[in-house]
Motif scaffolding. Structure first.
Motif, PDB file in Angstrom:
ATOM      1  N   GLY A  45       0.785  -1.233   0.000  1.00  0.00           N
ATOM      2  CA  GLY A  45       0.000   0.000   0.000  1.00  0.00           C
ATOM      3  C   GLY A  45       0.812   1.276   0.000  1.00  0.00           C
ATOM      4  N   VAL A  46       2.143   1.174   0.017  1.00  0.00           N
ATOM      5  CA  VAL A  46       2.987   2.366   0.033  1.00  0.00           C
ATOM      6  C   VAL A  46       2.946   3.039  -1.332  1.00  0.00           C
ATOM      7  CG1 VAL A  46       5.398   3.136   0.122  1.00  0.00           C
ATOM      8  CG2 VAL A  46       4.512   1.616   1.873  1.00  0.00           C
ATOM      9  N   ASP A  47       2.799   4.341  -1.321  1.00  0.00           N
ATOM     10  CA  ASP A  47       2.839   5.129  -2.549  1.00  0.00           C
ATOM     11  C   ASP A  47       4.292   5.222  -3.011  1.00  0.00           C
ATOM     12  OD1 ASP A  47       2.487   6.944  -4.631  1.00  0.00           O
ATOM     13  OD2 ASP A  47       2.168   8.660  -3.297  1.00  0.00           O
ATOM     14  N   PRO A  48       4.617   4.688  -4.197  1.00  0.00           N
ATOM     15  CA  PRO A  48       5.999   4.744  -4.666  1.00  0.00           C
ATOM     16  C   PRO A  48       6.559   6.174  -4.730  1.00  0.00           C
ATOM     17  CG  PRO A  48       4.730   3.237  -6.024  1.00  0.00           C
ATOM     18  CD  PRO A  48       3.760   3.943  -5.118  1.00  0.00           C
ATOM     19  N   ALA A  49       5.709   7.152  -4.980  1.00  0.00           N
ATOM     20  CA  ALA A  49       6.173   8.542  -5.021  1.00  0.00           C
ATOM     21  C   ALA A  49       6.666   8.985  -3.646  1.00  0.00           C
ATOM     22  CB  ALA A  49       5.059   9.458  -5.517  1.00  0.00           C
ATOM     23  N   ALA A  50       6.016   8.534  -2.586  1.00  0.00           N
ATOM     24  CA  ALA A  50       6.452   8.875  -1.229  1.00  0.00           C
ATOM     25  C   ALA A  50       7.833   8.276  -0.956  1.00  0.00           C
ATOM     26  CB  ALA A  50       5.440   8.378  -0.202  1.00  0.00           C
ATOM     27  N   ARG A  52      10.099   7.501  -3.286  1.00  0.00           N
ATOM     28  CA  ARG A  52      11.078   8.202  -4.130  1.00  0.00           C
ATOM     29  C   ARG A  52      11.478   9.546  -3.529  1.00  0.00           C
ATOM     30  NH1 ARG A  52       8.083   5.995  -8.318  1.00  0.00           N
ATOM     31  NH2 ARG A  52       6.814   7.855  -8.536  1.00  0.00           N
ATOM     32  N   LEU A 109       7.903   2.795   5.490  1.00  0.00           N
ATOM     33  CA  LEU A 109       7.634   2.535   4.080  1.00  0.00           C
ATOM     34  C   LEU A 109       8.301   1.246   3.593  1.00  0.00           C
ATOM     35  CD1 LEU A 109       8.056   6.132   2.589  1.00  0.00           C
ATOM     36  CD2 LEU A 109       5.969   4.981   3.335  1.00  0.00           C
TER      37      LEU A 109
END
Length: 134
Positions: A45-50, A52, A109
């Motif tokens: 569920g982690v947002d890849p943008a977060a 990065r 994350l």
């Protein structure tokens, strides 16, 4: 058909060899932990943008661990996001604590699977056979 037969035969040989290794290791002395294999992946569920956004700081902190001799080698996972570290550590609790202090760990994350590893124990049999000692 011929390829299937060859593959089937190879699979049987590998299974038999694995059974012999398992029997040999059952009576063998335990090996010491000399390294820890750490496999890190983003939490579900982690947002890849977060992730990065934190990555530059994560890399700097990981380089510091490398320069301190705690990370021996580092790799990327193939086919999926993640990292693999070979740690110069023997204590999984200390390794977990160290990795949780990295920025992605502090942000919850990324998680690591920690696998203690050591010398290849079946080699003891080769030494015993080669030298004639039990």
């Amino acid at each position: 058909m011929k390829n299937a037969l060859v593959c089937g035969f190879a699979a049987v040989v590998i299974c038999l060899m694995a059974a012999d290794v398992a029997r040999a290791q059952a009576g063998a002395p335990p090996v010491p932990t000399t390294r820890i294999l750490a496999i890190g992946t983003l939490n579900p569920g982690v947002d890849p943008a977060a992730a990065r956004a934190i990555l530059p700081t994560e890399v700097r902190e990981t380089v510091k661990l490398y320069l301190d001799g705690k990370v021996d080698q580092w790799f990327s996972l193939q086919g999926r996001p993640g990292v693999v570290f070979i740690l110069n550590m023997t204590d999984t609790a200390a390794a977990h604590e160290m990795l949780e202090k990295l920025p992605l760990g502090q942000a919850h994350l990324m998680s690591f699977e920690l696998i203690p590893v050591g010398p290849l124990n079946p080699l003891r049999q080769l030494l015993g056979t080669a030298t004639g000692s039990p």
